[in-house]
Design an enzyme around this catalytic site. Sequence first.
Site, short mmCIF file in Angstrom:
data_model
loop_
_atom_site.label_atom_id
_atom_site.label_comp_id
_atom_site.label_asym_id
_atom_site.label_seq_id
_atom_site.Cartn_x
_atom_site.Cartn_y
_atom_site.Cartn_z
N GLU A 133 0.83 -1.21 0.00
CA GLU A 133 0.00 0.00 0.00
C GLU A 133 0.86 1.26 0.00
OE1 GLU A 133 -2.91 -0.40 3.13
OE2 GLU A 133 -3.98 -1.92 1.96
N GLU A 144 -1.50 -9.76 -6.34
CA GLU A 144 -1.44 -10.49 -7.62
C GLU A 144 -0.52 -9.78 -8.60
OE1 GLU A 144 -4.04 -9.55 -5.88
OE2 GLU A 144 -5.81 -10.80 -6.23
N CYS A 189 -6.35 -6.47 -11.43
CA CYS A 189 -5.54 -7.70 -11.35
C CYS A 189 -6.03 -8.73 -12.36
CB CYS A 189 -5.57 -8.27 -9.94
SG CYS A 189 -4.60 -7.26 -8.81
N1 THU Z 1 -5.94 -6.23 -2.64
C1 THU Z 1 -5.09 -7.15 -3.19
O1 THU Z 1 -3.89 -7.21 -2.87
N2 THU Z 1 -5.61 -8.00 -4.12
C2 THU Z 1 -6.91 -7.98 -4.53
O2 THU Z 1 -7.25 -8.67 -5.46
C3 THU Z 1 -7.89 -7.16 -3.83
C4 THU Z 1 -7.32 -6.08 -2.97
C5 THU Z 1 -5.39 -5.32 -1.64
C6 THU Z 1 -5.27 -3.88 -2.11
C7 THU Z 1 -5.31 -3.14 -0.79
O3 THU Z 1 -3.98 -3.07 -0.26
C8 THU Z 1 -6.14 -4.01 0.13
O4 THU Z 1 -6.20 -5.28 -0.50
C9 THU Z 1 -7.54 -3.49 0.37
O5 THU Z 1 -8.20 -3.24 -0.81
#
Ligand code: THU
Length: 183
Positions: free
Chosen positions: A89, A100, A139
């Site tokens: 993040e 992903e 993704c």
């Molecule tokens: N997130 C992922 O890493 N993969 C996904 O397919 C859905 C969301 C993460 C992004 C963010 O850091 C957190 O989950 C909340 O949305």
Amino acid sequence: MTGKVELLLPAVARSAAVTETPLGRLTVPSRAVPERRVMVDPQELVDLRNAARSAADRAHAPYSKFTVGAALIMADDPERRVFTGANVENATYGATICAERTVIAQAAAAGFRRIAILAVSCTKALHARLADRSPCGICRQTIAEFSTDVPPSLVLIDSGDDDVLGDVLDLDRLLPYAFRIAP
Ligand code: THU
């Protein structure tokens, strides 16, 4: 030591519909995905799922606290090594990278182009409904970029259960109408 098993991806069929409006016709396209059978190694799936779960522990998710891990094997990697990634993040929020895409970027930068299996584990939502622990739209499009049809690239979505390896989808089921640049 378990052997390979045949995984069935059932056919999907949806009919088209046309609705006349005073300003023109509205069309709902049909969708036909044929049944597929693909050989998978359950041990490889468990290893990938476990690697995805562990990778989630390394997520940088101070804002959402929603840790996600991903692990994949590339079909064009003769060593079938396991790459892992986690969501990273950013204080701007918008610069966040999902797990992903983190793992796909690593595999692509190592020279590989075709996903064999990608496992994803949303460790804060393991028993949630599928939509709450599935890859986001960006993704899915990134997975599409590195997918093959034969044999189909597979996505394994961790459902958190011990007796269930996870939910499996190929690209036709994960992202119908994926955008592609015509060759
Ligand atoms: N997130 C992922 O890493 N993969 C996904 O397919 C859905 C969301 C993460 C992004 C963010 O850091 C957190 O989950 C909340 O949305």
